[in-house]
Design an enzyme around this catalytic site. Sequence first.
Site, PDB file in Angstrom:
ATOM      1  N   ASP A 244      -0.145   9.399  -4.043  1.00 20.00           N
ATOM      2  CA  ASP A 244      -0.548   9.724  -2.685  1.00 20.00           C
ATOM      3  C   ASP A 244      -1.630  10.810  -2.668  1.00 20.00           C
ATOM      4  O   ASP A 244      -1.460  11.857  -3.307  1.00 20.00           O
ATOM      5  CB  ASP A 244       0.709  10.243  -1.952  1.00 20.00           C
ATOM      6  N   GLU A 284      -4.495   6.540  -4.558  1.00 22.56           N
ATOM      7  CA  GLU A 284      -4.968   6.439  -3.188  1.00 22.56           C
ATOM      8  C   GLU A 284      -6.174   7.368  -3.071  1.00 22.56           C
ATOM      9  O   GLU A 284      -6.015   8.579  -2.928  1.00 22.56           O
ATOM     10  CB  GLU A 284      -3.899   6.883  -2.181  1.00 22.56           C
TER      11      GLU A 284
END
Length: 545
Positions: A244, A284
Site C-alpha cells: 500500500d 501500489e
Amino acid sequence: MKRSFAALWLAAAWAGGCGGDPPAAEPGGFAEKNWPAEAEALLAGSDWYRHAVFYEVYVRSFQDSDGDGVGDLKGLESRLDYLKELGVDALWLMPILETPFFDSGYDVADYLAVNPDYGTEEDLESLLDAAHARGMRVIMDLVLNHTSAAHSWFVESRADRTNAKADWYVWSDTPSHPDNGCGTQSGVFGDSAWEYDAGRGQYYFHRFYPEQPDLNYRSPAVVEATLGVARHWLDRGVDGFRCDVIGLLHESATECEMLPATVDYIRELRAVVDEYPGSVLVAEPSKLTDATAYFGDGADMFHMAFHFGYGYFWGFPFGAGSAAPITDTFAASLERFPVGAQDALVIGSHDVARAYAVAQGDDTRHRRAAWIQLTARGTPYVYYGEELALRPGTDEVVDLRDTARTPMLWDGTPGHGFTTGTPWLAFGAEADTFHLAAEREDPTSMWAFYRDLLRLRRGRAVWGTGEMELLETGTTTVFAFHRADAFMAYVVAVNLTPDEVTARLARADLGERAERVIGSGTLALDASGADLVLPGAGAAVFRVR
Ligand code: GLC
Ligand code: MG
C-alpha cells in the site's frame, strides 16, 4: 465515520456495443498443446505470477459464513472453487488485520492479529491451505506507510516525548516540518496533514486520515519492526504482499514519492521476500502515470506494479473514442521498464468507481476495457464483482469509495447468497438482475465474457510474458497490438468508437494466417500487413501463428 473522499475518485471516474459473436474454440490448424497441463507447469514455476490471473477480494463484502452480514475468511474459503472455475490463480486480500475501520482496514491497529470480524488466525491458515491445495496463491495487503492511531505503537509514541517509541512517528512543534512531510497538505483525504496532539503538545504527520499517523522510517527500529511484519506473514504461508502506498515511506519537505531512502527500504523488503521462494511483491504506485521507479533493476524491487495510467484512466479514451492515451501509456511502460518488470493490469479497484460506472453503464465499454487488460502484456488483477459488471451502490459506511465495495451477488435470494442476515453495506443497484446465478445461465453475460477470455489465457505463456508490440493502425480509433512468443502469436484489436472501423495494420510478418478466436470483426493478412475491420464497439483476438 462517513468521510468525503475526492481526489482519486474524480480523477479516475466518468469519461466515456459489443456483445460480440459467441467465442469460437481455438481454431484448428495451429499447433496446440495440452493447455491445462501447460497452465499447471507455468503456475508451478518461480515465474508463476507472470502467468497468473489475480483477483482482488474485499473479504468484508465477498461471502459471509455466519449470518452477521459481514464477509469473512471462512466464507471466502467456501468460494474458492468458484474462483478456480472462473480462471483465478491468486487472490489479493484487502486488509484483514485488526482495525478501528476509519479507512476500511487501511488503518491497522495490530499487524499481527486477524480482524475478528473476518475470523481467526486458524481461519486464515485454513484458507491458505485450501487455496494452496487448489494450486492458488494468496497475497495480503501490507500497509506500512502508516498505522491506525489505535495501534499500540502510536498510543505509546503519543504518550510523551521521551518514551521508547517517541520517534516512531513524525512529530513536529508546528503543523509543518523543515525537512519532512512533503508540504503541509494531506493531499489525499483533506486539508492539513498535521494533527495536533494534546498529550505531546505537538503535531503528528498523516498523509491520509488523521486516524492514520505516518510511521517514521528514519527510525531504524521502525524499519526492523515493519520488516518483521512481512516475515511474520510469510512464515505463516502467505505468498506475498500488495504494498500500500509504498512509495511514500520517506518524505522530504518537497518530495513525496520514492525518495532514495524509500528505495533502500524496498530493496530490504525484497530481500526478505526472496528468502521465501515464490513469494511476490506488487506495488501500489502513488504516481499514477509511471511505475518505472518501482522496478529498480528488474530484480531487486517489485515483481509487479499497478499500471494505473491505463487502469484508472481508461474511461477517458473510451469516452473520447481515441486510442491515443492508451497507446501512449503502454508505449511508455514498454519503453521504460527494465527487463523483468511486470505490469499489473487493472480496470478498477476498491479505490475508484466500479468499471460499470466508468463505462457509463455501457457494457461494451467495460468489455473492451477488460479486453485490453486481459490480453496486454502483464498480469491481470480482476476486482471482485467486475466479472458480473457489479453495479455501484449508494450506501456509505466509511466514505464514497463504499459505492464500489458493495457485497458480491451470488444469486437472486434476498441475501443474494452473500449473507443470511443483513448485509453490512447495502447491495448495489440491479441486484436482482445481475448476479452470478443469472449471468451463468446467459451466454451473452459479462460473466460469460470473462470466463471465455480467462480461458483463452490459460496455459498460454504468450499472454503473461510474450512480446507486446503496439501496431500502427493509421487511425486513432483503433488500439491494436501483437503478442508473440516462440510458440504462438496473436493480434488484438479494439475499436474505441461506436461506429464500424477499417484500419490498415502496416507491419510485415504479422503471422501466417488470421483466425479469430474471440470477438467480432475480420483480419486479412497479406505480405506487408493486414486489413482489419471491426464492428462498432467491437474487439477481437486473432491467432496469427
Ligand atoms: C491506498 C489504498 C487506499 C487507502 C490508502 C491509505 O491508496 O488503496 O484504499 O485509503 O492507501 O492506506
Ligand atoms: Mg461473517
